[in-house]
Write a protein that holds these residues in place. Structure first.
Motif, PDB file in Angstrom:
ATOM      1  N   GLU A  98       0.834  -1.219   0.000  1.00 54.94           N
ATOM      2  CA  GLU A  98       0.000   0.000   0.000  1.00 54.94           C
ATOM      3  C   GLU A  98       0.853   1.247   0.000  1.00 54.94           C
ATOM      4  OE1 GLU A  98      -2.979  -0.430   3.006  1.00 54.94           O
ATOM      5  OE2 GLU A  98      -3.979  -1.971   1.765  1.00 54.94           O
ATOM      6  N   GLY A  99       2.110   1.107   0.463  1.00 54.51           N
ATOM      7  CA  GLY A  99       2.991   2.267   0.491  1.00 54.51           C
ATOM      8  C   GLY A  99       4.112   2.127  -0.521  1.00 54.51           C
ATOM      9  N   SER A 100       5.001   3.119  -0.547  1.00 55.51           N
ATOM     10  CA  SER A 100       6.167   3.068  -1.433  1.00 55.51           C
ATOM     11  C   SER A 100       7.222   2.181  -0.776  1.00 55.51           C
ATOM     12  CB  SER A 100       6.729   4.468  -1.638  1.00 55.51           C
ATOM     13  OG  SER A 100       5.698   5.307  -2.108  1.00 55.51           O
ATOM     14  N   THR A 101       7.890   1.369  -1.579  1.00 55.60           N
ATOM     15  CA  THR A 101       8.782   0.368  -0.985  1.00 55.60           C
ATOM     16  C   THR A 101      10.143   0.262  -1.683  1.00 55.60           C
ATOM     17  OG1 THR A 101       7.755  -1.275  -2.416  1.00 55.60           O
ATOM     18  CG2 THR A 101       6.957  -1.188  -0.136  1.00 55.60           C
ATOM     19  N   LEU A 102      11.093  -0.286  -0.910  1.00 54.74           N
ATOM     20  CA  LEU A 102      12.385  -0.736  -1.461  1.00 54.74           C
ATOM     21  C   LEU A 102      12.394  -2.252  -1.302  1.00 54.74           C
ATOM     22  CD1 LEU A 102      15.456  -0.455  -2.246  1.00 54.74           C
ATOM     23  CD2 LEU A 102      15.911  -0.266   0.215  1.00 54.74           C
TER      24      LEU A 102
ATOM     25  N   ASP B 127       7.924   6.280   4.486  1.00 57.62           N
ATOM     26  CA  ASP B 127       6.822   7.107   5.004  1.00 57.62           C
ATOM     27  C   ASP B 127       6.274   7.969   3.881  1.00 57.62           C
ATOM     28  OD1 ASP B 127       7.112   6.099   7.471  1.00 57.62           O
ATOM     29  OD2 ASP B 127       8.509   7.662   8.169  1.00 57.62           O
ATOM     30  N   GLU B 128       7.185   8.465   3.045  1.00 54.38           N
ATOM     31  CA  GLU B 128       6.733   9.347   1.958  1.00 54.38           C
ATOM     32  C   GLU B 128       6.130   8.524   0.815  1.00 54.38           C
ATOM     33  OE1 GLU B 128      10.780  10.864   0.385  1.00 54.38           O
ATOM     34  OE2 GLU B 128      11.051   9.469   2.041  1.00 54.38           O
ATOM     35  N   THR B 129       5.300   9.207   0.015  1.00 51.71           N
ATOM     36  CA  THR B 129       4.642   8.510  -1.095  1.00 51.71           C
ATOM     37  C   THR B 129       5.345   8.886  -2.395  1.00 51.71           C
ATOM     38  OG1 THR B 129       2.611   8.764   0.133  1.00 51.71           O
ATOM     39  CG2 THR B 129       2.381   8.192  -2.194  1.00 51.71           C
ATOM     40  N   LEU B 130       5.870   7.899  -3.100  1.00 53.76           N
ATOM     41  CA  LEU B 130       6.522   8.192  -4.383  1.00 53.76           C
ATOM     42  C   LEU B 130       5.461   8.425  -5.448  1.00 53.76           C
ATOM     43  CD1 LEU B 130       9.433   5.593  -4.445  1.00 53.76           C
ATOM     44  CD2 LEU B 130       9.400   7.895  -3.521  1.00 53.76           C
ATOM     45  N   LYS B 131       5.790   9.291  -6.395  1.00 58.37           N
ATOM     46  CA  LYS B 131       4.834   9.621  -7.466  1.00 58.37           C
ATOM     47  C   LYS B 131       4.494   8.394  -8.301  1.00 58.37           C
ATOM     48  CE  LYS B 131       4.870  14.438  -8.334  1.00 58.37           C
ATOM     49  NZ  LYS B 131       5.794  15.428  -8.804  1.00 58.37           N
ATOM     50  N   GLU B 132       3.249   8.270  -8.677  1.00 57.38           N
ATOM     51  CA  GLU B 132       2.846   7.138  -9.513  1.00 57.38           C
ATOM     52  C   GLU B 132       3.237   7.387 -10.965  1.00 57.38           C
ATOM     53  OE1 GLU B 132      -1.053   5.805  -8.741  1.00 57.38           O
ATOM     54  OE2 GLU B 132      -0.534   5.430  -6.626  1.00 57.38           O
ATOM     55  N   GLY B 133       3.196   6.346 -11.776  1.00 61.64           N
ATOM     56  CA  GLY B 133       3.480   6.517 -13.208  1.00 61.64           C
ATOM     57  C   GLY B 133       4.834   5.984 -13.607  1.00 61.64           C
ATOM     58  N   SER B 134       5.708   5.799 -12.624  1.00 58.98           N
ATOM     59  CA  SER B 134       7.003   5.190 -12.951  1.00 58.98           C
ATOM     60  C   SER B 134       7.588   4.582 -11.684  1.00 58.98           C
ATOM     61  CB  SER B 134       7.964   6.222 -13.535  1.00 58.98           C
ATOM     62  OG  SER B 134       8.350   7.129 -12.539  1.00 58.98           O
TER      63      SER B 134
END
Ligand SMILES: Cc1cc2nc3c(=O)[nH]c(=O)nc-3n(C[C@H](O)[C@H](O)[C@H](O)COP(=O)(O)O)c2cc1C
Length: 498
Positions: A125-129, A146-153
């Motif tokens: 559900e979140g941005s991950t490594l 914690d931060e949300t990476l931009k969608e699309g790439s």
């Protein structure tokens, strides 16, 4: 300047010469053979999906022919499965080994892959490594941001465990790790095309890539098994997300070998070639769309290195298609081919050059043997000298018969000094990545044509240069290759990997 002299020292010292190969152990120390699979102790493992439906191979090269897939667990699974996943399990005489979609020198597989992505439907559900585990075809979840990476790439980082190649090849191994990274990049680019995705290498600082993936948290790695950051790839449309900050990660990397051998020059060349990743200007000519062929899955999974060639010939159309396919590697604009043509219908035997961009025609003419004929055969192909070059091809390829028994073999001649001048020491790394990418592309194209290929990392550098009349380091050959028809060893059985 210090870094450039480290490159020149490394390059010269790791040349194979007729009576002195580059320094290595000289035998296989089986007791310290590295584990080809990196795992992070305790990291949650998320299984990926197996899809067997892929588009026809030729459509990968037709612009906008395929719809752009959304980023979800199914699409990411497909990208990884058909780029860096296992392709087959081979077995013979009681032992078995896995082969992957991406070719690798000695099948030692130094390249590791990290994914930095926004929320992925069905996965997070979140941005991950996360880190790709090819044996399990699964992702090891290393961190949720914690931060949300931009969608699309999303981003893919490639790194190398130099030790895996060092174990067998000693000082020359760093070259092979870089070639392998180029192969891995091109594998990703091709698998991305199956999903309508575009891949682009970013001009990132290698230090930042290491930081992003936690590779600079050295306490998590055995000191001799750290990973060197290679490149950062953006997949999907360009957006302006800044790189997230990766905190200290709790997972320790597995130890790959119980003991290690030291080749101190490897640390020096790796240190010297850090910095901002260079992006050479793209090639102008682009590849033609190939004739309708098999499904992409049949090409990427069936690609295998020939261990023996049967000495038969190929058609001129196949030869031209193979040369043209290399233009799909538009980022690899510093590489030309010097070809030993043995058996191509309609082409006399001889030494040829294929200029992948005409920009270098005059400088190459000036740099090479003044007696070469430079007979223009169109579309970048020139006959330099006719004759039977089978013996020479085998000799420069460390006496490997595949170079003689293929329909043709060739060396990838690179703009060596101009790349170092323009990009600094990291240009050296980049040249190998360019050559490796071309290698993977030609393996696939050969497979699609019903032919076989083999990358040749073992070659006598200056014997090859001498054959061309090259007198200095302006141009250097960094990778060799052979294409023809394989003799398949029927004693080896092939099983599905998953
Ligand atoms: C950079 C590179 C160098 C290679 N050099 C040689 C070589 O000199 N001789 C050879 O027989 N195979 C060579 N190979 C082929 C590998 O041994 C082969 O890719 C590996 O065993 C995995 O098998 P596969 O390509 O069938 O997946 C090379 C491959 C790469 C990528």
């Amino acid at each position: 300047m210090k870094n450039i002299s480290s490159v020149l020292e490394y390059h010269d010292r790791t040349k194979h010469r007729p009576h002195a190969y580059a320094a290595s152990l000289g035998y296989m120390d089986w007791a310290t053979q590295p584990d080809p699979y990196r795992r992070y102790h305790g990291a949650p493992l998320i299984s990926l999906i197996h899809s067997e439906v892929t588009p026809p191979y030729h459509l990968l090269f037709q612009k906008d022919a395929l719809p752009i897939a959304p980023l979800c667990i199914e699409s990411l699974s497909m990208l990884l499965r058909y780029s860096l996943g296992l392709a087959a399990i081979k077995s013979h005489g009681g032992s078995s080994w896995a082969l992957r979609c991406n070719a690798s020198s000695g099948n030692l597989q130094p390249t590791e892959c990290y994914i930095i992505a926004p929320a992925i439907k069905g996965l997070s559900e979140g941005s991950t490594l996360s880190h790709y585990a090819p044996r399990e075809h699964a992702l090891e979840l290393l961190h949720t941001y914690d931060e949300t990476l931009k969608e699309g790439s999303f981003l893919i980082a490639l790194s190398s465990v130099i030790w895996r190649e060092e174990w067998k090849y000693g000082e020359r191994c760093w070259r092979y790790c870089q070639l392998d990274a180029g192969h891995a990049y091109q594998s990703i680019k091709i698998a991305g095309r199956m999903l309508g995705w575009e891949c682009e290498i970013l001009p990132s600082d290698t230090e930042e890539i290491g930081h992003l993936c936690g590779l600079d948290q050295y306490h998590r790695f055995h000191p001799h098994e750290i990973e060197s950051p290679d490149m950062l790839i953006r997949i999907g449309k360009s957006n302006t997300s800044t790189l997230p900050i990766t905190p200290s990660l709790p997972y320790r990397a597995n130890t790959l070998s119980p003991a290690h051998h030291e080749w101190p020059i490897l640390e020096r060349i790796e240190k010297a070639t850090q910095g901002i990743y260079p992006l050479p200007p793209p090639l102008h000519p682009t590849r033609d769309v190939p004739n309708p062929s098999k499904s992409a899955i049949d090409v990427v999974l069936k690609r295998r290195s020939a261990q023996m060639m049967d000495g038969s010939g190929i058609t001129l159309e196949q030869f031209r298609t193979l040369l043209n396919a290399s233009l799909f590697c538009t980022h690899a604009s510093d590489v030309h081919f010097i070809l030993f043509v043995h058996r191509v219908e309609g082409l006399e035997k001889g030494l040829y050059t294929y200029l992948r961009t005409s920009d270098d025609l005059e400088t190459l003419k000036h740099a090479m043997d003044e007696n070469f004929s430079w007979k223009d055969l169109g579309k970048g192909l020139y006959l330099l000298r006719s004759g039977d070059f089978r013996g020479a091809a085998q000799m420069v390829s460390c006496n490997q018969e595949i170079a003689k028994e293929g329909a043709f073999s060739f060396g990838m001649l690179c703009n060596f000094s101009s790349s170092l001048e323009t990009h600094g020491a990291i240009g050296y790394k980049n040249l190998y990545h360019q050559c490796g990418a071309i290698g993977q592309m030609l393996y696939l194209e050969a497979t699609s044509l019903g032919l076989s290929a083999t990358g040749i990392g073992c070659f006598l550098d200056d014997e090859f240069h001498a054959l061309l009349g090259l007198r200095d380091q302006q141009y250097q050959s960094l990778y060799h290759f052979t294409i023809g028809r394989a003799i398949v060893d029927t004693r080896i059985t092939t099983l599905k990997p998953y």
